[in-house]
Design an enzyme around this catalytic site. Structure first.
Site, PDB file in Angstrom:
ATOM      1  N   ARG A  24     -23.210   9.806 -16.702  1.00  0.00           N
ATOM      2  CA  ARG A  24     -22.251   9.956 -15.452  1.00  0.00           C
ATOM      3  C   ARG A  24     -22.255  11.383 -14.971  1.00  0.00           C
ATOM      4  NH1 ARG A  24     -19.239   6.772 -19.093  1.00  0.00           N
ATOM      5  NH2 ARG A  24     -19.176   4.470 -18.660  1.00  0.00           N
ATOM      6  N   LYS A  75     -15.241   7.666 -20.314  1.00  0.00           N
ATOM      7  CA  LYS A  75     -14.065   7.189 -19.809  1.00  0.00           C
ATOM      8  C   LYS A  75     -13.054   7.103 -20.821  1.00  0.00           C
ATOM      9  CE  LYS A  75     -15.714   4.559 -15.679  1.00  0.00           C
ATOM     10  NZ  LYS A  75     -15.896   3.439 -14.871  1.00  0.00           N
ATOM     11  N   HIS A  90     -26.137   8.211  -9.934  1.00  0.00           N
ATOM     12  CA  HIS A  90     -25.948   7.080 -10.487  1.00  0.00           C
ATOM     13  C   HIS A  90     -27.203   6.069 -10.661  1.00  0.00           C
ATOM     14  CE1 HIS A  90     -22.274   5.786 -12.573  1.00  0.00           C
ATOM     15  NE2 HIS A  90     -22.573   4.536 -12.320  1.00  0.00           N
ATOM     16  N   ARG A  92     -28.553   6.809 -13.985  1.00  0.00           N
ATOM     17  CA  ARG A  92     -28.189   6.136 -15.137  1.00  0.00           C
ATOM     18  C   ARG A  92     -28.747   4.738 -15.026  1.00  0.00           C
ATOM     19  NH1 ARG A  92     -23.448   5.928 -18.413  1.00  0.00           N
ATOM     20  NH2 ARG A  92     -22.255   4.048 -18.164  1.00  0.00           N
ATOM     21  N   HIS A  94     -20.389   1.830 -22.504  1.00  0.00           N
ATOM     22  CA  HIS A  94     -19.527   0.668 -21.628  1.00  0.00           C
ATOM     23  C   HIS A  94     -18.554   0.164 -22.642  1.00  0.00           C
ATOM     24  CE1 HIS A  94     -22.974  -0.200 -18.486  1.00  0.00           C
ATOM     25  NE2 HIS A  94     -21.996   0.697 -18.040  1.00  0.00           N
ATOM     26  N   TYR A 122     -28.141  -4.944 -16.140  1.00  0.00           N
ATOM     27  CA  TYR A 122     -29.391  -4.591 -16.384  1.00  0.00           C
ATOM     28  C   TYR A 122     -30.254  -5.296 -16.785  1.00  0.00           C
ATOM     29  CZ  TYR A 122     -26.513  -0.083 -15.483  1.00  0.00           C
ATOM     30  OH  TYR A 122     -25.867   0.604 -14.907  1.00  0.00           O
TER      31      TYR A 122
END
Length: 302
Positions: free
Chosen positions: A149, A173, A246, A249, A272, A281
């Site tokens: 990211r 994150k 993005h 990514r 994730h 995806y």
């Protein structure tokens, strides 16, 4: 917004940042959504502490009438649920009145991806005769190689890249750490920047920094500055304005799945929390495999 609710919102955002360890961007998004809700309460004379199901429906109805996208309405409802869950634990309200409200149905849009020619053109658009160009190419190669990211790239320090081992340490994150391998071309681009580009940029700084990517003045580059540089490369490469950082990514994930990587491995590499986020995806990789098959099969033109 009354001082009391402004204070409660501030306490809630502090909780998200310190206890739940959410990223500054996520906390900012909660602030925006909840300030909008509390402003609606002020306009309509609704007491947030005595919120009822009909009030929640009225608030969501106003968002729909204002033509907010379904995903935006869902996000605002999710923020409301989290806020009222916290308010309940703090003893400000009884129960979570937003929990029973249903989110609008939204189709998940497929992310935009680049083909290899487009990604290569973007990377090649950097002018490597300058320190800034070496930096821009290193950034683009690193993002294509790691699926990072833009915020993760902004937080990289020099020590997070191990060119000998061919990998980068990313903090996603919730500050979750993951190690992602880099392909040789990315290592070469980052190595050239560290050898010939970054020292020249660092020499212009008022104070030393261990940030990997430095501005023309030698200062650490934030996500916004890196995004601007990426979009400039995309424009120089003749790519659509819709191509954002993005997209690299998304391209990284799609390439891995098209190449036969399993979903769990891609989930780990992307950082994730849920595999359902990664599953989008699979649609893209299947579409690309179909396209490749049609182009390569000897009977595809019949």
């Amino acid at each position: 917004m009354s001082a009391g609710w402004e204070g409660r919102l501030g306490d809630f955002l502090h909780f998200l940042a310190t206890v739940r360890n959410l990223s500054p961007n996520t906390v900012r998004s909660y602030r925006c959504d909840l300030e909008g809700f509390l402003s609606w309460c002020d306009r309509t004379g609704t007491d947030p502490a005595a919120l009822g199901p009909s009030d929640v429906r009225a608030y969501l109805g106003e968002l729909r009438r204002a033509r907010y996208a379904g995903r935006t309405v869902s996000r605002r409802l999710s923020a409301l649920r989290t806020f009222y869950d916290w308010l309940g634990r703090e003893g400000v309200v009884e129960g979570n009145v937003a929990a029973a409200a249903s989110s609008p149905r939204t189709g998940r849009p497929l992310p935009e991806v680049l083909d290899d020619d487009q990604a290569s053109a973007l990377i090649a658009a950097a002018d490597t005769s300058t320190p800034e160009g070496l930096r821009d190419r290193a950034q683009a190669e690193l993002m294509y190689a790691s699926g990072a990211r833009i915020a993760e790239v902004a937080h990289l320090s020099v020590g997070d890249v191990d060119l000998g081992a061919g990998g980068v340490r990313l903090f996603g994150k919730g500050s979750k750490e993951r190690l992602v391998p880099l392909y040789p071309a990315a290592c070469r681009a980052v190595g050239a920047y560290l050898r010939d580009g970054r020292p020249a940029l660092a020499a212009r700084a008022a104070r030393a920094s261990d940030a990997l990517f430095l501005s023309s003045r030698g200062n650490p580059m934030g996500a916004d500055a890196l995004r601007v540089r990426f979009e400039r490369l995309a424009a120089l490469a003749g790519l659509p304005s819709s191509v954002t950082p993005h997209a690299m990514r998304h391209t990284f994930a799609t390439e891995l799945l098209s190449g036969g990587a399993d979903l769990r491995s891609v989930q780990e590499l992307l950082g994730h929390a849920s595999i359902s986020t990664t599953q989008v995806y699979t649609h893209l990789s299947v579409d690309r495999l179909k396209e490749a098959s049609l182009q390569a099969h000897p009977r595809s033109g019949r």
